[in-house]
Every structure is written in structure tokens, then in C-alpha cells.
Design a protein around this motif. Sequence first.
Motif, mmCIF file in Angstrom:
data_model
loop_
_atom_site.group_PDB
_atom_site.id
_atom_site.type_symbol
_atom_site.label_atom_id
_atom_site.label_comp_id
_atom_site.label_asym_id
_atom_site.label_seq_id
_atom_site.Cartn_x
_atom_site.Cartn_y
_atom_site.Cartn_z
ATOM 1 N N ASP A 1 0.982 -1.402 0.292
ATOM 2 C CA ASP A 1 -0.076 0.116 0.203
ATOM 3 C C ASP A 1 0.950 1.280 -0.075
ATOM 4 N N ILE A 2 2.132 1.046 0.289
ATOM 5 C CA ILE A 2 2.991 2.284 0.201
ATOM 6 C C ILE A 2 2.789 2.935 -1.199
ATOM 7 N N PRO A 3 2.894 4.288 -1.475
ATOM 8 C CA PRO A 3 2.496 4.738 -2.538
ATOM 9 C C PRO A 3 4.092 4.784 -3.317
ATOM 10 N N GLY A 4 4.030 4.471 -4.780
ATOM 11 C CA GLY A 4 5.060 4.363 -5.327
ATOM 12 C C GLY A 4 6.009 5.458 -5.381
ATOM 13 N N LYS A 5 5.496 6.672 -5.422
ATOM 14 C CA LYS A 5 6.101 8.053 -5.273
ATOM 15 C C LYS A 5 7.087 8.076 -4.165
ATOM 16 N N CYS A 6 6.754 7.522 -3.127
ATOM 17 C CA CYS A 6 7.304 7.759 -1.823
ATOM 18 C C CYS A 6 8.527 6.778 -1.813
ATOM 19 N N ILE A 7 8.277 5.540 -2.362
ATOM 20 C CA ILE A 7 9.457 4.685 -2.590
ATOM 21 C C ILE A 7 10.558 5.210 -3.528
ATOM 22 N N ARG A 8 10.032 5.837 -4.757
ATOM 23 C CA ARG A 8 11.199 6.271 -5.495
ATOM 24 C C ARG A 8 11.841 7.659 -5.315
ATOM 25 N N ARG A 9 10.885 8.314 -4.306
ATOM 26 C CA ARG A 9 11.444 9.660 -3.916
ATOM 27 C C ARG A 9 12.404 9.510 -2.805
ATOM 28 N N ASP A 10 11.920 8.788 -1.606
ATOM 29 C CA ASP A 10 12.649 8.904 -0.274
ATOM 30 C C ASP A 10 13.487 7.454 -0.093
ATOM 31 N N LYS A 11 14.656 7.832 0.106
ATOM 32 C CA LYS A 11 15.685 6.749 0.532
ATOM 33 C C LYS A 11 15.147 6.126 1.989
ATOM 34 N N SER A 12 14.622 7.071 2.688
ATOM 35 C CA SER A 12 14.067 6.491 4.085
ATOM 36 C C SER A 12 12.946 5.451 3.983
ATOM 37 N N THR A 13 11.943 5.693 2.856
ATOM 38 C CA THR A 13 11.050 4.879 2.794
ATOM 39 C C THR A 13 11.647 3.534 2.018
ATOM 40 N N GLN A 14 12.686 3.772 1.104
ATOM 41 C CA GLN A 14 13.272 2.523 0.749
ATOM 42 C C GLN A 14 13.712 1.616 1.701
ATOM 43 N N GLN A 15 14.318 2.233 2.663
ATOM 44 C CA GLN A 15 14.878 1.596 3.836
ATOM 45 C C GLN A 15 13.747 0.885 4.930
ATOM 46 N N ILE A 16 12.691 1.539 4.925
ATOM 47 C CA ILE A 16 11.560 1.124 5.901
ATOM 48 C C ILE A 16 10.948 -0.250 4.964
ATOM 49 N N VAL A 17 10.854 -0.115 3.666
ATOM 50 C CA VAL A 17 10.517 -1.384 2.906
ATOM 51 C C VAL A 17 11.562 -2.475 3.113
ATOM 52 N N LYS A 18 12.891 -2.248 3.045
ATOM 53 C CA LYS A 18 13.818 -3.197 3.205
ATOM 54 C C LYS A 18 13.635 -3.754 4.469
ATOM 55 N N ILE A 19 13.481 -2.946 5.639
ATOM 56 C CA ILE A 19 13.464 -3.655 6.860
ATOM 57 C C ILE A 19 12.224 -4.561 6.877
ATOM 58 N N ALA A 20 11.063 -4.132 6.383
ATOM 59 C CA ALA A 20 9.853 -4.819 6.690
ATOM 60 C C ALA A 20 9.840 -6.020 5.778
ATOM 61 N N THR A 21 10.543 -6.214 4.615
ATOM 62 C CA THR A 21 10.626 -7.229 3.838
ATOM 63 C C THR A 21 11.449 -8.447 4.254
ATOM 64 N N GLU A 22 12.817 -7.698 4.497
ATOM 65 C CA GLU A 22 13.884 -8.782 4.932
ATOM 66 C C GLU A 22 13.629 -9.383 6.236
ATOM 67 N N SER A 23 12.905 -8.591 7.356
ATOM 68 C CA SER A 23 12.771 -9.136 8.478
ATOM 69 C C SER A 23 11.671 -10.173 8.551
ATOM 70 N N LEU A 24 10.968 -10.055 7.363
ATOM 71 C CA LEU A 24 9.923 -11.386 7.016
ATOM 72 C C LEU A 24 10.469 -12.461 6.304
ATOM 73 N N ASN A 25 11.193 -12.135 5.303
ATOM 74 C CA ASN A 25 11.710 -13.132 4.104
ATOM 75 C C ASN A 25 12.906 -14.026 4.774
ATOM 76 N N LEU A 26 13.845 -12.969 5.336
ATOM 77 C CA LEU A 26 14.973 -13.635 5.946
ATOM 78 C C LEU A 26 14.993 -13.997 7.436
ATOM 79 N N GLY A 27 13.851 -13.212 8.421
ATOM 80 C CA GLY A 27 14.019 -13.665 9.724
ATOM 81 C C GLY A 27 12.747 -14.595 10.056
ATOM 82 N N LEU A 28 11.435 -14.393 9.602
ATOM 83 C CA LEU A 28 10.183 -15.152 9.951
ATOM 84 C C LEU A 28 10.168 -16.249 8.878
ATOM 85 N N ARG A 29 10.126 -16.273 7.617
ATOM 86 C CA ARG A 29 9.930 -17.286 6.759
ATOM 87 C C ARG A 29 10.775 -18.432 6.987
#
Length: 206
Positions: free
Chosen positions: A113-141
Motif C-alpha cells: 500500500d506504500i505509494p510508489g512516489k514515496c518509494i522512488r523519492r525517499d531513501k528513508s522509505t526504501q529503508q523502511i521497505v527493506k526492513i519490513a521485507t527482509e525481516s519477514l523473508n529472512l527472519g520469519l519465513r
Amino acid sequence: MNLFRLYITEKYTLGIEVSAWVVALVLLLIFVFVAWRRLAKQHHVVEVNINLGGIGCMKICPSWEDIQIAHQIWTELVTRKAAIPFDPENDVIVEIYDSWYALFQRTRQLIGDIPGKCIRRDKSTQQIVKIATESLNLGLRPHLTKWQAIYRNWWRNSEDALKRVTPQEHQKTFPQYAELVAEMLVVNKQMIEYAAQLQKVVIGTR
């Protein structure tokens, strides 16, 4: 002194005269507005250290959008059994897995649901996405992949046993119970730490 004047030219076209003071004032207002937007968006740099998924240390200067995303994920963690200490004597393992699976689905939805413009525009949003995805895929999965299907298959055959003993007592008869619980405790501890690190992003703790 006229600040602003409309008039008809000799060729019958509309002419406009604007005082230099008006131009300067408009430019100043634009500058103040842009500066205010930038200041409103920026926050203190937050350093997080996340063991879940082996993400490690990361510095984030979150925008308001990032804070909202982090708060939503944090809420999902602390209101489920994911980031609540696992008690093998009282908790039911299959309910823990239900909670972890629901967390996985909900976090994936929040990321989507994160707007694409935020992901493309903000490094901080990219970092939040990285944290969220890797914590699940590499930590919980990895834990769920290794244990969940095996345990649920065993649990499906527990109907008769559950008529005689409590779920907490019966789950201790799982053949690999000690190993399973030990690994669950490790993941649970990391998820509690993960929630605490997200909270730092939300409240702005350096």
C-alpha cells in the motif's frame, strides 16, 4: 505607487503591470512555503539495529509517511503474539503460528500500500521497505518453512489426544518439541527487539 495594474494597449490587447515589490513578496512566500514543507518532512536521524533477518544497523531520517508505515507495522507486532514473549507452558504453538502467518500477510499488505512516489523519492522509505521485507523473508519465513507444515500436519491428528489433555500438555509430545521451542524462542526474541527498533522510528528516539 501602483502594485498591480491591468490596462488595454494601443493594439487592444490586455496589459499587466506588476510592481517589483509584489514579485519579491510572491517569491518570498514561495521560498517560505518550500522551506516549511522540507522542515515539516524531516526528522532526526534514528539508528536502528535489527537482528531479525540479519538486517543489522541502519540510520534512517524518516518522513511522516515513514513514521506512519513504521507505526502500522509496530502495531501489528505488539497486538499479536509475534512481539509478545512466548510462554511454552501456557501458549499454544498452533495459535502462535496463526498469529505469525497473519502478521506476514498484513505486513505484506502494508508494504504493497506504500505509494510508489514515496518509494522512488525517499531513501528513508526504501529503508523502511527493506526492513519490513527482509525481516519477514529472512527472519520469519525460514522458521515457518522449516517447522510450520510439519507441526500443523502432526497437530491435525491430535483430536483424540485433546479430549484427554490440554493443548499445552499435548504439544509437548511433539517428537521435536524441544528443538522447535528453542528456535521459536529465538525468533520471538528477535521480533520483540524488532518491534522496539520500529518504535524508535515512530517516537523519534535517536
